[in-house]
Design an enzyme around this catalytic site. Structure first.
Site, short mmCIF file in Angstrom:
data_model
loop_
_atom_site.label_atom_id
_atom_site.label_comp_id
_atom_site.label_asym_id
_atom_site.label_seq_id
_atom_site.Cartn_x
_atom_site.Cartn_y
_atom_site.Cartn_z
CG ASP A 210 -1.90 1.10 1.29
OD1 ASP A 210 -2.77 1.14 0.41
OD2 ASP A 210 -1.81 1.94 2.20
CD GLU A 278 -2.32 2.57 -3.46
OE1 GLU A 278 -3.43 3.09 -3.70
OE2 GLU A 278 -1.90 2.37 -2.30
#
Length: 544
Positions: A210, A278
Site C-alpha cells: 500500500d 501501489e
C-alpha cells in the site's frame, strides 16, 4: 512456523511476470458466520470461483487487527488476524486451499503508517526519550505554534496533528488516526522486514504494498511547492480536496525509498515471492513505477494510476502511456488495473456498455505487464449508488456530496440472484447489496455463454494459451482515430487491434501472412491487408 503449502506450486521465481491477480476485499467477499461481514473462511469457500476464472493469484486486502477507522488500512498488529475476519488458523487453511487450486496468495501490507492504537505508537507518543521515540515522524511546531510545514493529508486538511504529551506534531498522510512511521530510523525498517518474514514463513507468495511511494518523507521537512490549477489531477484525491493544490515534492517519493525496496526484495528472493506496489502519484506515477521496478533488485511490479483515471482510456492514451513507460525504463514492469477498492468501478466511471466492457477486458489481457482484477469486475458490476446514511467510508463522509467516497465499489459480491443479499450473508450486510447488482450474480452469469463473466473466462484462457501475452515484447504501438493496435512478440508474433469507440474504423495490419485468432472473444476476420472494425470491435491475429 515454516509451512510447506507453497510446495504444491512450481518454484518459479518469475511466476508474477504477466500473472493475473484477483483482488479480494475481505469485508465484502463472503460472510461465513452470519455477522454481515466477510471473513477468511468465506474467502476459502469461494476460491473455486477465482480458480475457474483462470487467475494465477489472489491479493487479499488487509485483515490484520485494526480499530477499523480506515477498514483495515490502519493496522494495530501486523502479525495477527482481526477477530472479525477469523484467526491465523483460518488464514492457514485459506493458503492451503488456494495452493491446492493452483492459486498463489498475496496479502496487503501497509508499511507507511499504523493505527494510533498500535503499541509502537502508544509508546512513541509517551515522551521524547522512550525506546520508540523516533519510530514515527515527529516535529516541533513553528514559533507561532502552527505545524512545521505546509504538507496536506490525502484525507483533507493538514498532514500534521498535535500531540500534547510530547508537545510536538506527528505526521499523518491519511487519517489523523494513521500516524506515519519514520523509515529513516533503521529499527523501523528492520521491524517492517520482520513483518514480511512472518507472513512468508506462513506460506504467502507475495505482497501488495500500500502507498509504496509514501514510505519516506523529506528529512528536512521542506514545504511542498504549489501546483498550478491546470496541472491538478483528481485521481489520488477528489477535486474538492486541497491536496491537489500541491506538488508533493517532499512529502513522498523520496530517494531513500530505493534502498529500502532493495532490502525488501532481498527478503522476498529466498521464497520466490513477489511484490506489487501501489504508486499513488498523479504527476509522475509511470516514472516512479519504472524507477521502483527496473533493474531486478527492487519490487517486481507496481501499478500506477494511468488506467484508474476518471477519463475513459482512449487509443492515444494507450500510446502515450507505453511511450512514457518505455522512456523511463525499458525493463519496467507494470501491473495494470481498471478498478480497485479505492476507485469508482470502471463500468460506471467510463460509462461502458456490455460490448465496451468486453473489449476493454480483451485489451487488458493483451497488454504487456501483469494484471489486477477487482472482485466483481468479472461480473460487470457498476458502482453501487449509496445514500449518505449508508456510507461507512470516512473519506466519502468528509467530502459528501461532491465526492461519494469509496463504498460504492466495496459493496458485497453477488453470488446468487434470488436472495436479497446476493448470497453474501444471511444477516444484514455491513454495506447494502443494491438491486441492480442481483441480476449480475455469479449464478446467473454462469448459465449464460454471452455474459461478461463468460467473456472474462475466455479472455484469461486466451492469455494463458498465448505465453507471449504474459512475457513477450510489445511494440509498434499505434493509434489511428479510435483504434489502438500493437504487436506482441516472442515465441509467437501477435497483432492486436481494438476499436475503443462507437463508430466503425478501418485499419491495416502489418505485411505478412496473418491468421485470425480469438474468435470466441469476438475477433473479426479480415480479408486482404485490412479490416473494418465495428464499434468496440477487436481483431487478433497470429503471424503464420
Amino acid at each position: 512456523m515454516e509451512r510447506e503449502g507453497r510446495s504444491v506450486l512450481a518454484a518459479d521465481p518469475d511466476w508474477w511476470r504477466g500473472a493475473v491477480i484477483y483482488q479480494i476485499y475481505p469485508r465484502s467477499f463472503q460472510d461465513s458466520n452470519g455477522d454481515g461481514i466477510g471473513d477468511l473462511a468465506g474467502i476459502t469457500g469461494r476460491l473455486d470461483h477465482i480458480a475457474s476464472l483462470g487467475a494465477d493469484a489472489i491479493w487479499i486486502s488487509p485483515f490484520f487487527k485494526s480499530p477499523m477507522k480506515d477498514f483495515g488500512y490502519d493496522v494495530s498488529d501486523y502479525c495477527d488476524v482481526d477477530p472479525m475476519f477469523g484467526s491465523l488458523a483460518d488464514f492457514d487453511q485459506l493458503v492451503t486451499r488456494a495452493h491446492d487450486l493452483g492459486l498463489r496468495v498475496m496479502i496487503d501490507l501497509v508499511l507507511s503508517h499504523t493505527a494510533d492504537t498500535h503499541p509502537w505508537f502508544t509508546e512513541s507518543r509517551r515522551d521524547r526519550t522512550n525506546p520508540k521515540a523516533d519510530w514515527y515522524v515527529w516535529a516541533d511546531p513553528k514559533p507561532d505554534g502552527t505545524p512545521p510545514n505546509n504538507w496536506l493529508s490525502v484525507f483533507g486538511g493538514s498532514a500534521w496533528a498535535w500531540d500534547s504529551r510530547r508537545e510536538q506534531y506527528f505526521l499523518h498522510n491519511f487519517l489523523t488516526s494513521q500516524p506515519d512511521l519514520n523509515l529513516h530510523h533503521a529499527p523501523v525498517q528492520e521491524a517492517l522486514l520482520d513483518v514480511a518474514r512472518f507472513w512468508l514463513k506462513r506460506g504467502v507468495d507475495g505482497f501488495r504494498l500500500d502507498t509504496i511511494n509514501f514510505y519516506f518523507a523529506d528529512k528536512y521537512l521542506r514545504d511542498n511547492p504549489s501546483l498550478p490549477k491546470e496541472l491538478r489531477n483528481d485521481s489520488i484525491a477528489p477535486s474538492v480536496n486541497p491536496y491537489n493544490h500541491q506538488l508533493h515534492l517532499f512529502s513522498k517519493n523520496q530517494p531513500e525509498n530505493l534502498e529500502f525496496l532493495r532490502k525488501f526484495r532481498a527478503v522476498l528472493n529466498p521464497y520466490n515471492a513477489a511484490a506489487v506496489g501501489e504508486v499513488g502519484d498523479a504527476q509522475r506515477g509511470l516514472e516512479i513505477m519504472a524507477e521502483y521496478t527496473s533493474g531486478g533488485d527492487k519490487v517486481q511490479m507496481c501499478y500506477p494510476f494511468e488506467m484508474l483515471q476518471p477519463t475513459r482510456l482512449t487509443a492515444p492514451m494507450v500510446v502515450e502511456t507505453f511511450a512514457r513507460m518505455r522512456a523511463a525504463a525499458p525493463d519496467a514492469w507494470p501491473c495494470w488495473s481498471y478498478s480497485n477498492h479505492d476507485t469508482v468501478r470502471h463500468i460506471t466511471r467510463w460509462g461502458l456498455t456490455d460490448a465496451a466492457a468486453k473489449t476493454y477486458a480483451t485489451l487488458l489481457v493483451c497488454l504487456r505487464g501483469s494484471i489486477c482484477l477487482y472482485q466483481g469486475e468479472e461480473l460487470g458490476l457498476p458502482e453501487a449508488d449509496l445514500t449518505l446514511d449508508e456510507l461507512q467510508d470516512p473519506y466519502g463522509i468528509q467530502f459528501w456530496p461532491e465526492f461519494k467516497g469509496r463504498d460504492g465499489a466495496r459493496t458485497p459480491m453477488v453470488w446468487v440472484t434470488d436472495n436479497g443479499n446476493g448470497g453474501f450473508t444471511s444477516a444484514r450486510p455491513w454495506l447494502p447489496v443494491k438491486a441492480p447488482h442481483l441480476p449480475l450474480s455469479v449464478a446467473a452469469q454462469d448459465r449464460d455463454n454471452t455474459s461478461i463473466l463468460a467473456h472474462y473466462r475466455r479472455a484469461l484462457a486466451f492469455r494463458r494459451a498465448h505465453p507471449v501475452l504474459r512475457n513477450g515484447t510489445m511494440d509498434s504501438i499505434d493509434a489511428v482515430g479510435g483504434v489502438t493496435s500493437f504487436r506482441r512478440r516472442g515465441d509467437e508474433d501477435l497483432f492486436c487491434a481494438f476499436n475503443l469507440g462507437d463508430t466503425p474504423a478501418e485499419i491495416r495490419f502489418p505485411e505478412g501472412n496473418w491468421q485470425t485468432i480469438g474468435t470466441d472473444l469476438g475477433s473479426q476476420s479480415a480479408t486482404g491487408g485490412s479490416v473494418t472494425l465495428a464499434p468496440w470491435g477487436v481483431h487478433l491475429a497470429k503471424r503464420a
